[in-house]
Design a protein around this motif. Structure first.
Motif, PDB file in Angstrom:
ATOM      1  N   ASP A 137     -17.392  -4.717  13.053  1.00  0.00           N
ATOM      2  CA  ASP A 137     -16.606  -5.765  13.809  1.00  0.00           C
ATOM      3  C   ASP A 137     -15.911  -6.265  12.714  1.00  0.00           C
ATOM      4  O   ASP A 137     -16.408  -7.255  11.818  1.00  0.00           O
ATOM      5  N   ASP A 138     -14.545  -5.657  12.687  1.00  0.00           N
ATOM      6  CA  ASP A 138     -13.816  -6.223  11.365  1.00  0.00           C
ATOM      7  C   ASP A 138     -13.366  -7.656  11.551  1.00  0.00           C
ATOM      8  O   ASP A 138     -12.573  -8.119  10.508  1.00  0.00           O
ATOM      9  N   LYS A 139     -13.537  -8.322  12.662  1.00  0.00           N
ATOM     10  CA  LYS A 139     -13.222  -9.673  12.576  1.00  0.00           C
ATOM     11  C   LYS A 139     -14.031 -10.734  12.046  1.00  0.00           C
ATOM     12  O   LYS A 139     -13.889 -11.733  11.796  1.00  0.00           O
ATOM     13  N   ARG A 140     -15.477  -9.799  11.862  1.00  0.00           N
ATOM     14  CA  ARG A 140     -16.659 -10.647  11.271  1.00  0.00           C
ATOM     15  C   ARG A 140     -16.085 -10.656   9.654  1.00  0.00           C
ATOM     16  O   ARG A 140     -16.174  -9.678   9.109  1.00  0.00           O
ATOM     17  N   PRO A 141     -16.916 -11.665   9.014  1.00  0.00           N
ATOM     18  CA  PRO A 141     -16.702 -11.841   7.563  1.00  0.00           C
ATOM     19  C   PRO A 141     -17.293 -10.729   6.977  1.00  0.00           C
ATOM     20  O   PRO A 141     -16.836 -10.333   5.700  1.00  0.00           O
ATOM     21  N   THR A 142     -18.448 -10.377   7.548  1.00  0.00           N
ATOM     22  CA  THR A 142     -19.303  -9.379   6.865  1.00  0.00           C
ATOM     23  C   THR A 142     -18.862  -8.066   7.267  1.00  0.00           C
ATOM     24  O   THR A 142     -19.658  -6.910   6.853  1.00  0.00           O
ATOM     25  N   TRP A 144     -19.645  -6.887  10.290  1.00  0.00           N
ATOM     26  CA  TRP A 144     -20.600  -6.482  11.454  1.00  0.00           C
ATOM     27  C   TRP A 144     -20.840  -7.648  12.375  1.00  0.00           C
ATOM     28  O   TRP A 144     -20.709  -9.076  12.149  1.00  0.00           O
ATOM     29  N   ASN A 145     -21.277  -7.468  13.664  1.00  0.00           N
ATOM     30  CA  ASN A 145     -21.731  -8.201  14.600  1.00  0.00           C
ATOM     31  C   ASN A 145     -22.878  -7.753  15.398  1.00  0.00           C
ATOM     32  O   ASN A 145     -23.438  -6.613  15.160  1.00  0.00           O
ATOM     33  N   GLU A 150     -24.760 -12.907  18.859  1.00  0.00           N
ATOM     34  CA  GLU A 150     -23.197 -12.778  18.714  1.00  0.00           C
ATOM     35  C   GLU A 150     -22.788 -13.715  17.425  1.00  0.00           C
ATOM     36  O   GLU A 150     -23.268 -14.870  17.366  1.00  0.00           O
ATOM     37  N   ALA A 151     -21.680 -13.168  16.818  1.00  0.00           N
ATOM     38  CA  ALA A 151     -21.196 -13.829  15.690  1.00  0.00           C
ATOM     39  C   ALA A 151     -22.296 -13.943  14.365  1.00  0.00           C
ATOM     40  O   ALA A 151     -22.537 -14.924  13.887  1.00  0.00           O
ATOM     41  N   GLY A 153     -24.335 -14.039  11.011  1.00  0.00           N
ATOM     42  CA  GLY A 153     -23.912 -13.924   9.734  1.00  0.00           C
ATOM     43  C   GLY A 153     -24.516 -12.947   8.780  1.00  0.00           C
ATOM     44  O   GLY A 153     -23.819 -12.719   7.633  1.00  0.00           O
TER      45      GLY A 153
END
Length: 239
Positions: A137-142, A144-145, A150-151, A153
C-alpha cells in the motif's frame, strides 16, 4: 487506581493486537510440537527481535524446547548476550518511536493478551491471520498495510519470505503479485511456527499444566471409586 495501572501496562500490547472485526483464520499449530516451536524461536530472533522484545523470557528458557545450551547460544542469541539474560529488544526505544511513531510492544504475552477477552484461542488465530495478510500500500508511510490491522504502523518484516501481496479492491481479496522465498504453503507453516512460539512464551508451562490436570482428574476418579466401595462395605450391614 489498580485497574488504571493494569490498563496502562497492557495498553501497548492491546494496541498492537487491535484489528477490527475481521475473519480470523484458525491457527493450525500446537505448543506440543517441539520442532515447530524451535523453528518459531529462530524466526522470532531473526525477524521480530530487532524491534520487539520478549523481556519476560530468558534465553535459558529456550532449552525447555528441547535445545541444548550450545544450540541456544549459537543460533538464537545476539552477540554479547548471556544464557541467563532476558530476551530484550535490539533497538533502542527512542529510536523506535522516531521510526514508527510509537515503541513496538513487548511480545512475551501478546498471544494471551489478545485471547483473554473470551476466546482463549483468539490470540493465536489473530496473530496467524495478521502475519499472513500484509499487502503493498503505497499510501502508507511504510509502504504496507494489513487486512487484520488497518493502517498498521509496522512494516512487513517477513515480506522476503512471503513475497508481495496486493489487495484486489473489486474482490476484496489478497493476491500474490511477487513470489517470495517460500511457497504460500511453506510461508503459512513458518507463520504457524512463529505464532506457536509466541503462544508458548505467554505460558511456557501450559503443556505440563494440562498433563498434570489430566492426572489429577484421573486420581480423583479412582479415589471416588475406592471411596464409594468403602462406603458400600461399611454400610452393608446397616439398614
Amino acid at each position: 487506581m489498580k485497574k488504571f495501572l493494569i490498563a496502562l501496562l497492557f495498553a501497548p500490547v492491546l494496541a498492537f493486537a487491535a484489528g477490527g472485526n475481521v475473519h480470523l483464520d484458525k491457527w493450525p499449530g500446537s505448543v506440543s510440537d517441539k520442532a515447530a516451536l524451535q523453528n518459531g524461536a529462530k524466526l522470532f530472533v531473526n525477524y521480530c527481535q530487532n524491534c520487539h522484545g520478549a523481556s519476560y523470557m530468558r534465553y535459558k528458557n529456550l532449552m525447555d524446547l528441547g535445545l541444548t545450551e550450545a544450540q541456544v547460544k549459537e543460533n538464537l542469541m545476539l552477540a554479547g548476550d548471556k544464557i541467563g539474560d532476558l530476551m530484550m529488544v535490539a533497538a533502542r526505544s527512542d529510536e523506535q518511536k522516531k521510526w514508527f511513531g510509537a515503541t513496538p510492544p513487548d511480545l512475551t504475552i501478546i498471544a494471551r493478551a489478545r485471547g483473554e477477552a473470551g476466546n482463549a484461542g483468539a490470540g493465536a488465530d489473530w496473530l496467524y491471520t495478521y502475519l499472513r495478510t500484509f499487502y503493498k500500500d503505497d499510501k502508507r508511510p511504510t509502504g504496507w498495510n494489513n487486512v487484520a490491522f488497518e493502517a498498521v504502523g509496522m512494516p512487513h518484516v517477513l515480506w522476503e519470505l512471503q513475497g508481495t501481496q496486493v489487495l484486489n479492491h473489486e474482490t476484496h481479496k489478497l493476491e500474490l503479485a511477487v513470489p517470495g522465498k517460500l511457497s504460500p504453503a511453506e510461508y503459512d507453516k513458518a507463520v504457524s511456527d512463529l505464532v506457536g512460539f509466541m503462544v508458548w512464551m505467554g505460558e511456557p508451562q501450559q503443556e505440563f499444566r494440562r498433563t498434570l490436570g489430566i492426572f489429577v482428574l484421573a486420581f480423583l476418579a479412582l479415589l471416588f471409586v475406592v471411596a464409594y466401595a468403602l462406603k458400600k462395605e461399611y454400610w452393608k450391614d446397616i439398614h
